[in-house]
Design a protein around this motif. Sequence first.
Motif, PDB file in Angstrom:
ATOM      1  N   UNK A 587      42.128  12.609  50.764  1.00  0.00           N
ATOM      2  CA  UNK A 587      41.157  13.705  50.684  1.00  0.00           C
ATOM      3  C   UNK A 587      41.955  15.007  50.753  1.00  0.00           C
ATOM      4  N   UNK A 588      42.283  15.552  49.587  1.00  0.00           N
ATOM      5  CA  UNK A 588      43.226  16.666  49.517  1.00  0.00           C
ATOM      6  C   UNK A 588      42.607  17.992  49.943  1.00  0.00           C
ATOM      7  N   UNK A 589      41.308  18.149  49.768  1.00  0.00           N
ATOM      8  CA  UNK A 589      40.604  19.359  50.192  1.00  0.00           C
ATOM      9  C   UNK A 589      39.244  18.945  50.758  1.00  0.00           C
ATOM     10  N   UNK A 590      38.808  19.633  51.791  1.00  0.00           N
ATOM     11  CA  UNK A 590      37.487  19.296  52.313  1.00  0.00           C
ATOM     12  C   UNK A 590      36.882  20.486  53.038  1.00  0.00           C
ATOM     13  N   UNK A 591      35.575  20.481  53.117  1.00  0.00           N
ATOM     14  CA  UNK A 591      34.806  21.436  53.914  1.00  0.00           C
ATOM     15  C   UNK A 591      33.537  20.716  54.335  1.00  0.00           C
ATOM     16  N   UNK A 592      33.385  20.501  55.633  1.00  0.00           N
ATOM     17  CA  UNK A 592      32.234  19.758  56.130  1.00  0.00           C
ATOM     18  C   UNK A 592      31.078  20.662  56.548  1.00  0.00           C
ATOM     19  N   UNK A 593      31.353  21.977  56.652  1.00  0.00           N
ATOM     20  CA  UNK A 593      30.290  22.930  56.938  1.00  0.00           C
ATOM     21  C   UNK A 593      29.507  22.572  58.182  1.00  0.00           C
ATOM     22  N   UNK A 594      28.194  22.547  58.045  1.00  0.00           N
ATOM     23  CA  UNK A 594      27.340  22.304  59.210  1.00  0.00           C
ATOM     24  C   UNK A 594      27.383  20.848  59.664  1.00  0.00           C
ATOM     25  N   UNK A 595      28.079  19.979  58.920  1.00  0.00           N
ATOM     26  CA  UNK A 595      28.185  18.571  59.302  1.00  0.00           C
ATOM     27  C   UNK A 595      29.471  18.275  60.060  1.00  0.00           C
ATOM     28  N   UNK A 596      30.280  19.291  60.341  1.00  0.00           N
ATOM     29  CA  UNK A 596      31.563  19.081  61.002  1.00  0.00           C
ATOM     30  C   UNK A 596      31.369  18.654  62.453  1.00  0.00           C
ATOM     31  N   UNK A 597      32.434  18.100  63.048  1.00  0.00           N
ATOM     32  CA  UNK A 597      32.413  17.731  64.465  1.00  0.00           C
ATOM     33  C   UNK A 597      32.199  18.985  65.314  1.00  0.00           C
ATOM     34  N   UNK A 598      31.622  18.821  66.487  1.00  0.00           N
ATOM     35  CA  UNK A 598      31.170  19.957  67.288  1.00  0.00           C
ATOM     36  C   UNK A 598      32.247  21.006  67.518  1.00  0.00           C
ATOM     37  N   UNK A 599      33.437  20.593  67.896  1.00  0.00           N
ATOM     38  CA  UNK A 599      34.497  21.562  68.201  1.00  0.00           C
ATOM     39  C   UNK A 599      35.021  22.269  66.959  1.00  0.00           C
ATOM     40  N   UNK A 600      34.744  21.709  65.786  1.00  0.00           N
ATOM     41  CA  UNK A 600      35.262  22.234  64.524  1.00  0.00           C
ATOM     42  C   UNK A 600      34.164  22.948  63.728  1.00  0.00           C
ATOM     43  N   UNK A 601      32.990  22.945  64.258  1.00  0.00           N
ATOM     44  CA  UNK A 601      31.819  23.459  63.548  1.00  0.00           C
ATOM     45  C   UNK A 601      31.472  24.849  64.055  1.00  0.00           C
ATOM     46  N   UNK A 602      31.301  25.785  63.138  1.00  0.00           N
ATOM     47  CA  UNK A 602      30.982  27.147  63.548  1.00  0.00           C
ATOM     48  C   UNK A 602      29.538  27.255  64.026  1.00  0.00           C
ATOM     49  N   UNK A 603      29.317  28.127  65.006  1.00  0.00           N
ATOM     50  CA  UNK A 603      27.975  28.346  65.527  1.00  0.00           C
ATOM     51  C   UNK A 603      27.064  29.102  64.586  1.00  0.00           C
ATOM     52  N   UNK A 604      27.608  29.615  63.471  1.00  0.00           N
ATOM     53  CA  UNK A 604      26.770  30.390  62.538  1.00  0.00           C
ATOM     54  C   UNK A 604      25.665  29.529  61.932  1.00  0.00           C
ATOM     55  N   UNK A 605      25.868  28.218  61.915  1.00  0.00           N
ATOM     56  CA  UNK A 605      24.847  27.336  61.347  1.00  0.00           C
ATOM     57  C   UNK A 605      23.604  27.257  62.221  1.00  0.00           C
TER      58      UNK A 605
END
Length: 609
Positions: A587-605
């Motif tokens: 997986x050479x590029x990725x963006x999980x956005x609002x589905x990311x793990x809690x510590x990696x997920x921005x609160x803007x969602x």
Amino acid sequence: MTLSKKDQVLNVIRKIQLEGLAEIDRICRKHNINYSLGGGTCLGAIRHKGYIPWDDDIDIDMDRVEFEKFLEVSKYELDENIFHLECNENNPNFYSYTPRLMINNTILNNKSMELSGNNHCIFIDIFIHDYLPNNKIKRAYYAKKIYWIKVLTYYKWYGITNQVPQSFKTIARIYVKLRSYKHFLKKFDKYAKHYHKKGEKTNYVIDTSIINGNFGGFPSSIKKEYIDVPFENLTVKCLKEYDTFLKILYGDNYMKIFPKEKRISHHKWKRVDLGPYAEKYGLPKEYVKYIIMNLDAPRLKKVKQVSLEMLDVIDNICKKYNITYFVCGDDALYKANNTEEYAKIWRDDVTVLMDKKAYDKFIEVAPKELNHYYFLENNITNNNYHFPYSKLKLNYTYFRDRRTFPADVNQGLWINIGVLINTSNDAKKRLKHYRALSNVYDQIRLKWLYNSLRARKLKKKGRKRYLKWQLTQLIPLKLLVMRQKHLINKYENIESDFYLESTTSLLPLKDIKKSVFAEGESINYLNHNLNFPKNLQEFLEISNKQRNKMKKHLFDVKKLKEENIEEYNYLCNNLTEKQEEKLNKKVSLFELGMYDADDYRSGVFDLDL
């Protein structure tokens, strides 16, 4: 807003950038130099009085005359221990036509920067405004010239670019290889600096942003006056006619805020080092992992959880329309092996299979059942899709499988929905059918997914593989797809006791007894009730007979569970260094956005803006 670990690191990066912006503002006010917040920074100032909540950079705009003043005074105004200014004028080898105020002792690299072999500091972009011709046709010509000079310069520097169409990348690569940086600088000077050198002003300007360089500029009249605006804890300069400026860039509805699922930064950082600022602002030692683009165990656990939720979507549609599907692939094998805990981390594609009749019904009914978070991708919904199976994609995510690059597929997290087709009862004919399906699928991949630039890498795998690619280029893709369709339908109307998966890739088995898929059974799998082949043990036995590598892996995992449960549990929740490296290559590029793990997920969602 609750700050995640990612938010904490992002806020420190912003604080560092704000130190740079404050320094630019100080120098400009001291020496009466005009500048304005640019692009998304201007939008953020007007709409949010600071950063757009999901943005992570700062852009400013200057006329070339103003920048030349800034360049001159910066030589003695900037504290060289903290900042330095990088531009073509003071470094002919600098790759960008956009000057940058660099914050020393920091590194902030995206993937392209990493590939170039150069470290980039945290920086402030200074987009230069140059004058364009008043004549509409001539203005468009100049704008296009400037745009493509910049694109090709970046291509020479980075070796990759999204702006050059795939069909022209080979020619572009040869062209930039034969040209020096000085060649491109000379070309840029000819068109971008044409009126500046003549000391003339026109009614239109263009900036040095590669993104905005292709729209033909905007009226220079909006740059006559500047006002003070708040930006976070600073007061900085902005165009008085910011409304006209922002409407040109973002449309009349620029004040409208993105829905939560679209609040994603366009930057994908690959290497980050905040140097002394990490300690200054109290970041934990492991801060880097929360901001860089790297799939580790916590993230891949989340990917698997989301994948299982996508399977629930498929399950609900199939129940509603009485369609039988089967969870297959590694998930079915781990379940049959009594080691399903090992699948808590996403380690490979998640796949379901259906017989052809069920598949045809599913792709007919599924699109009207899916909401905007999902998209069913196949050759009906995407003309540039040439696999004989479908993918359920999760919108608002990016999950780039390098095996399908550069095709515009697999850009969201996906579930494979494969097809079980009839094949011959005769073992020899069945093997021939399997090999023919496998070969034509491979030919389609080579024709569709390998341009001449990517094909060069095939040489490393052997001359034979590269020769196959060369021969495949002589065959029209349409003909290969027709050949594949013929093979898929070859035994459609014949009574048979065996299946093949239509590509032989999603389920690489030559002898799949139909008895395995005669019935399905709803089984609890990682806390989700999903449909598996009822005779899972027979499925495992068939797989073990034909997939020696997978057989050994399953044996080792089960043995570990029986003999060392502590280590087994550890490996079920963590990745070895080798496993992590392998998955990040896949997986050479990725963006999980609002589905990311809690510590990696921005609160803007979670913000109601």
